[in-house]
Scaffold this motif. Structure first.
Motif, PDB file in Angstrom:
ATOM      1  N   ARG A  36      74.132   2.042  21.620  1.00 58.91           N
ATOM      2  CA  ARG A  36      73.335   2.227  22.832  1.00 58.91           C
ATOM      3  C   ARG A  36      73.747   3.520  23.516  1.00 58.91           C
ATOM      4  N   VAL A  37      72.749   4.325  23.892  1.00 54.21           N
ATOM      5  CA  VAL A  37      73.001   5.580  24.596  1.00 54.21           C
ATOM      6  C   VAL A  37      72.667   5.416  26.075  1.00 54.21           C
ATOM      7  N   GLU A  38      71.511   4.847  26.353  1.00 55.82           N
ATOM      8  CA  GLU A  38      71.086   4.588  27.731  1.00 55.82           C
ATOM      9  C   GLU A  38      70.287   3.301  27.759  1.00 55.82           C
ATOM     10  N   VAL A  39      70.406   2.597  28.890  1.00 60.48           N
ATOM     11  CA  VAL A  39      69.709   1.327  29.061  1.00 60.48           C
ATOM     12  C   VAL A  39      69.059   1.337  30.445  1.00 60.48           C
ATOM     13  N   ALA A  40      67.882   0.769  30.556  1.00 62.64           N
ATOM     14  CA  ALA A  40      67.187   0.698  31.831  1.00 62.64           C
ATOM     15  C   ALA A  40      68.014  -0.078  32.850  1.00 62.64           C
ATOM     16  N   ALA A  41      68.042   0.425  34.059  1.00 58.82           N
ATOM     17  CA  ALA A  41      68.740  -0.263  35.145  1.00 58.82           C
ATOM     18  C   ALA A  41      67.841  -1.324  35.784  1.00 58.82           C
ATOM     19  N   ARG A  42      66.516  -1.083  35.714  1.00 57.39           N
ATOM     20  CA  ARG A  42      65.555  -2.011  36.309  1.00 57.39           C
ATOM     21  C   ARG A  42      64.573  -2.493  35.263  1.00 57.39           C
ATOM     22  N   ALA A  43      64.183  -3.733  35.407  1.00 57.41           N
ATOM     23  CA  ALA A  43      63.202  -4.320  34.489  1.00 57.41           C
ATOM     24  C   ALA A  43      61.807  -3.782  34.792  1.00 57.41           C
ATOM     25  N   GLN A  44      60.988  -3.696  33.771  1.00 57.36           N
ATOM     26  CA  GLN A  44      59.574  -3.388  33.888  1.00 57.36           C
ATOM     27  C   GLN A  44      58.802  -4.697  33.747  1.00 57.36           C
ATOM     28  N   PRO A  45      57.597  -4.773  34.309  1.00 56.72           N
ATOM     29  CA  PRO A  45      56.859  -6.036  34.282  1.00 56.72           C
ATOM     30  C   PRO A  45      56.240  -6.381  32.932  1.00 56.72           C
ATOM     31  N   ASN A  46      56.149  -5.383  32.030  1.00 54.13           N
ATOM     32  CA  ASN A  46      55.582  -5.683  30.713  1.00 54.13           C
ATOM     33  C   ASN A  46      56.149  -4.724  29.667  1.00 54.13           C
ATOM     34  N   TYR A  47      55.913  -5.068  28.420  1.00 48.81           N
ATOM     35  CA  TYR A  47      56.435  -4.299  27.288  1.00 48.81           C
ATOM     36  C   TYR A  47      55.933  -2.860  27.316  1.00 48.81           C
ATOM     37  N   SER A  48      54.642  -2.689  27.571  1.00 46.43           N
ATOM     38  CA  SER A  48      54.040  -1.353  27.548  1.00 46.43           C
ATOM     39  C   SER A  48      54.678  -0.419  28.573  1.00 46.43           C
ATOM     40  N   ASN A  49      54.881  -0.899  29.782  1.00 48.89           N
ATOM     41  CA  ASN A  49      55.519  -0.061  30.807  1.00 48.89           C
ATOM     42  C   ASN A  49      56.927   0.329  30.387  1.00 48.89           C
ATOM     43  N   ALA A  50      57.682  -0.619  29.863  1.00 51.53           N
ATOM     44  CA  ALA A  50      59.050  -0.327  29.432  1.00 51.53           C
ATOM     45  C   ALA A  50      59.041   0.702  28.306  1.00 51.53           C
ATOM     46  N   LEU A  51      58.093   0.597  27.407  1.00 50.19           N
ATOM     47  CA  LEU A  51      57.993   1.540  26.292  1.00 50.19           C
ATOM     48  C   LEU A  51      57.662   2.948  26.794  1.00 50.19           C
ATOM     49  N   ILE A  52      56.757   3.053  27.746  1.00 47.33           N
ATOM     50  CA  ILE A  52      56.382   4.356  28.299  1.00 47.33           C
ATOM     51  C   ILE A  52      57.554   5.004  29.021  1.00 47.33           C
ATOM     52  N   VAL A  53      58.242   4.246  29.850  1.00 45.37           N
ATOM     53  CA  VAL A  53      59.392   4.792  30.583  1.00 45.37           C
ATOM     54  C   VAL A  53      60.502   5.169  29.603  1.00 45.37           C
ATOM     55  N   GLY A  54      60.761   4.322  28.635  1.00 43.21           N
ATOM     56  CA  GLY A  54      61.787   4.615  27.636  1.00 43.21           C
ATOM     57  C   GLY A  54      61.463   5.850  26.814  1.00 43.21           C
ATOM     58  N   ALA A  55      60.188   6.037  26.482  1.00 40.61           N
ATOM     59  CA  ALA A  55      59.785   7.224  25.717  1.00 40.61           C
ATOM     60  C   ALA A  55      60.044   8.495  26.517  1.00 40.61           C
ATOM     61  N   ALA A  56      59.845   8.445  27.822  1.00 44.74           N
ATOM     62  CA  ALA A  56      60.134   9.603  28.669  1.00 44.74           C
ATOM     63  C   ALA A  56      61.628   9.923  28.653  1.00 44.74           C
ATOM     64  N   VAL A  57      62.452   8.902  28.612  1.00 42.73           N
ATOM     65  CA  VAL A  57      63.902   9.113  28.539  1.00 42.73           C
ATOM     66  C   VAL A  57      64.277   9.739  27.201  1.00 42.73           C
ATOM     67  N   VAL A  58      63.671   9.272  26.130  1.00 44.30           N
ATOM     68  CA  VAL A  58      63.939   9.848  24.809  1.00 44.30           C
ATOM     69  C   VAL A  58      63.543  11.327  24.787  1.00 44.30           C
TER      70      VAL A  58
END
Length: 64
Positions: A36-58
Motif C-alpha cells: 500500500r502506498v496511499e489509502v483514502a482517509a474518507r469513504a466515498q458513497p459508491n465504487y465509481s466515486n472512489a475509483l475516480i478519486v483514486g485515479a486522480a491520486v494515481v
C-alpha cells in the motif's frame, strides 16, 4: 514510482475507499507482490466515486 495499481475496498456497506498499490520487486518469487502506498482517509458513497478519486491520486503520484 512505477508499477502502480488502484483498487477499491468496501469496508462497510456503502463505504468505499480507494487504495493505491505499488509493485514490490522480489526476484525470488514468481508472484507479483504489492504494498500500500496511499489509502483514502474518507469513504466515498459508491465504487465509481472512489475509483475516480483514486485515479486522480494515481495520476498525481505518476507525475512525481
Amino acid at each position: 514510482m512505477c508499477d502502480l495499481a488502484l483498487t477499491v475496498e468496501e469496508r462497510e456497506e456503502g463505504q468505499f475507499y480507494w487504495v493505491v498499490l505499488e509493485a514490490a520487486n522480489d526476484e525470488s518469487q514468481d508472484v507479483l507482490v504489492y504494498r500500500r502506498v496511499e489509502v483514502a482517509a474518507r469513504a466515498q458513497p459508491n465504487y465509481s466515486n472512489a475509483l475516480i478519486v483514486g485515479a486522480a491520486v494515481v495520476r498525481r503520484l505518476s507525475a512525481d
